[in-house]
Design an enzyme around this catalytic site. Structure first.
Site, PDB file in Angstrom:
ATOM      1  N   LYS A   1      42.509  40.590  42.889  1.00 12.27           N
ATOM      2  CA  LYS A   1      41.535  39.928  43.704  1.00 12.27           C
ATOM      3  C   LYS A   1      40.189  40.641  43.645  1.00 12.27           C
ATOM      4  CE  LYS A   1      39.884  38.409  48.139  1.00 12.27           C
ATOM      5  NZ  LYS A   1      40.385  38.305  49.553  1.00 12.27           N
TER       6      LYS A   1
ATOM      7  N   TRP B   1      43.187  31.042  48.145  1.00  8.12           N
ATOM      8  CA  TRP B   1      42.767  30.456  49.085  1.00  8.12           C
ATOM      9  C   TRP B   1      42.054  31.103  49.996  1.00  8.12           C
ATOM     10  CZ3 TRP B   1      48.279  30.850  48.178  1.00  8.12           C
ATOM     11  CH2 TRP B   1      48.662  29.846  47.313  1.00  8.12           C
ATOM     12  N   HIS B   2      40.909  31.988  49.546  1.00  6.44           N
ATOM     13  CA  HIS B   2      40.181  32.799  50.429  1.00  6.44           C
ATOM     14  C   HIS B   2      38.690  32.176  50.045  1.00  6.44           C
ATOM     15  CE1 HIS B   2      42.992  36.143  50.475  1.00  6.44           C
ATOM     16  NE2 HIS B   2      43.601  35.063  51.071  1.00  6.44           N
ATOM     17  N   TYR B   3      38.515  30.752  49.740  1.00  2.00           N
ATOM     18  CA  TYR B   3      37.099  30.317  49.630  1.00  2.00           C
ATOM     19  C   TYR B   3      36.337  30.386  51.073  1.00  2.00           C
ATOM     20  CZ  TYR B   3      39.607  26.204  50.809  1.00  2.00           C
ATOM     21  OH  TYR B   3      40.642  25.172  51.545  1.00  2.00           O
TER      22      TYR B   3
END
Length: 595
Positions: free
Chosen positions: A428, A529-531
């Protein structure tokens, strides 16, 4: 660390009473009725442990509270629990409760939690304009009910940049950790990847720590050692039960403001309540009680909070006018700075079975890439994490995902053992620097807004991905991973290789070719899913999370982040809820006269 999970075990006592009743009255009661009584005793989740949780259909049409929190998610739950110690708090959550849902509660059901597609599912699917499939939470507890469980704090540097009090940050982290965080036990796959990170140069070895430090570490998890998930909703146990009300299936459609100032100097619109609807479509009115310090606080997430501001008349004037929304405040930065950390995963077929584990370790590199790993049955990987990443983003779809799952099940039916011979290692990108924006799609709060993240639009993000892929290659080729990898692609059994091709991608054949790896990064990019963004500090809210230009309105959630905190944001977001709850209580103690 001794958090008490809310499981069916919590209902052994009432369940036993029901069984005794059935046994005592067996001649009078039909066995089916006894079974129904037992089910009802196990289903009384909110009533027994959380007497303050209620379906919105049962709420009054008009009510008053000192604080109205929109969103009972990762930040909203600890915020509400904290504020309720001194003030009357209402939490409005558009989803239902997580308790009693095995897809949420059990680690082995992770993919089913994300694969469910209907109007009441806890994960609402959305596809960004970049073509990447994603999810947003629609359940009490928010994203902590959907994620892979990894718990890792933000760095001290991140906290200083946000202007936070470091002592209170630590205190708030510990408050969360005492209730919902556990140290995982590393089994063979996770331990091998951890050793591979160290052997490949991601140093030093940090051991077990929740702190954000360069090197390789084992961190925390909100899954306990029995595979049971603990969520931010559990933090509501710390609330003052007499001061809090939590309404589920309560969808807030608009924030209410006291008049328009007409451009008068020094005059600000003031939030005084919200309108929310229940499952039957009936509108309810929640108002702030009298008091100059009472507030509406948005904790609806990186999509929900900017979307609700726009629908309530706060945002770029031109955008509001295009939807016929009456303007309360022309605030150009609402919806700006939307970012999602580009993530790329490499599937690793194994000659031996790997254990079921999601994310437990991380390699924090010095070049801005985080390396994490998971291992699970093939269906978990395909349904929950990697489905569709075998094709470029703009060619992905729900239909493609369903097709992949169908083909994968067919392979598993013929060779069941293959489902446990696949692991994955992902990287990431820190930050990221690339970002986009959020705009309304319709004026219905239930519809997803339009959002574009512009993955890899900044060259530095792409360079970090390339370096991350090369780091993963070094891990895979490390001695520690020898028993989990095939020496040659030709050695991989055909059924296993077919499953790998469906689930995700193996490494590019030539990682020395930067252009080839860059194409791989762009073509296989996915979300983790770290927006975040949309209501960023300094653009939409001030350092105390108050919305610029209006009174009695704050935003406390991941929409305020400029960059994702730590390796995974849930720890910091739960901390932020607790932190801001204490800060708000302190503010009121200092500013309001003692009675």
């Amino acid at each position: 660390m001794e958090a008490q999970p809310i499981t069916t075990d919590s209902y052994v006592l009432p369940g036993c009473w029901m069984l005794l009743l059935c046994w005592h009255s067996m001649l009078k009661l039909h066995a089916t009725f006894c079974y129904l009584l037992l089910l009802l005793s196990l289903f009384g989740l909110a009533c027994s442990d959380f007497p303050f949780i209620e379906d919105a259909t049962q709420s009054r049409l008009k009510s008053e509270y000192d604080y109205i929190i929109v969103g009972g998610g990762t930040a909203g739950c600890p915020l509400a629990a904290t504020l309720s110690q001194k003030f009357r708090v209402l939490v409005l959550e558009r989803g239902g409760i997580p308790y009693g849902n095995p897809n949420i509660e059990r680690i082995e059901r992770f993919e089913q939690n994300l694969a469910e597609v209907n109007d009441s599912a806890p994960a609402q699917e959305f596809i960004s304009e970049d073509g990447v499939m994603n999810h947003r939470a629609r359940v009490l507890g928010g994203g902590t009910c959907l994620n892979a469980g990894f718990y890792s704090r933000c760095s001290d540097e991140y906290a200083r940049r946000a202007g936070w009090d470091l002592a209170l940050v630590k205190e708030s982290f510990l408050w969360v950790e005492e209730r919902v965080v556990f140290v995982p036990v590393l089994r063979q796959w996770q331990a091998a990847v951890r050793a591979g990170l160290l052997e490949s140069g991601v140093l030093p070895d940090r051991g077990v720590t929740f702190d954000h430090l360069i090197g390789t570490k084992t961190s925390g998890s909100i899954f306990d050692q029995q595979g049971h998930r603990h969520t931010a909703a559990d933090l509501l146990r710390a609330a003052n039960f007499s001061n809090i009300a939590v309404l589920v299936h309560a969808t807030v459609s608009r924030i209410l403001f006291a008049g328009s100032c007409g451009g008068l100097p020094g005059c600000k619109p003031r939030a005084f309540g919200v309108i929310y609807s229940d499952r039957q479509g009936i509108d309810h009115l929640a108002l702030l009680s009298s008091g100059p310090s009472n507030e509406v606080i948005l904790s609806a997430g990186a999509l929900g909070s900017p979307q609700l501001l726009l629908l309530s008349g706060i945002g770029p004037a031109q955008d509001l006018a295009s939807f016929g929304i009456p303007e309360v405040l022309d605030l150009e930065e609402v919806g700006k700075g939307m970012a999602d950390n580009p993530t790329n995963a490499v599937v690793v077929p194994s000659p031996r079975p790997v254990e079921l584990a999601l994310l437990q370790i991380v390699g924090i590199t010095d070049f801005g890439s985080f390396i994490e790993t998971g291992s699970a049955p093939a269906s978990v990987l395909a349904g929950g994490l990697l489905a569709g990443t075998t094709v470029p983003p703009m060619n992905r779809s729900r239909a493609l995902t369903d097709q992949i799952m169908s083909q994968l099940r067919a392979i598993q039916n013929t060779a069941p053992s293959l489902s446990s011979q696949i692991g994955f290692i992902l990287e990431k990108v820190i930050g990221p620097l690339s970002n986009g924006d959020l705009r309304l799609n319709t004026t219905d709060i239930r519809d997803n807004p339009l959002v574009r993240f512009n993955y890899f639009s900044q060259p530095q993000d792409l360079d970090r991905c390339i370096r991350g892929m090369r780091a993963i290659e070094r891990v895979i080729n490390s001695p520690a991973m020898a028993t989990f990898t095939f020496r040659r692609v030709a050695d991989i059994p055909e059924p296993l290789m077919n499953a790998v091709r469906l689930i995700g991608n193996m490494l590019p054949s030539n990682t020395a070719d930067s252009d080839a790896v860059a194409r791989f990064c762009r073509d296989t990019v996915m979300t983790i899913w770290h927006y975040h963004g949309g209501c960023q500090m300094g653009r939409v809210v001030d350092k105390d999370y108050r919305v610029f230009g209006v009174d009695a309105l704050r935003v406390v959630d991941g929409s305020t982040y400029e960059f994702t905190p730590g390796t995974n944001p849930q720890a910091t977001t739960m901390m932020l809820g607790r932190y801001m709850g204490i800060q708000i209580l302190r503010e009121r103690l200092q500013s309001e006269p003692k009675v």
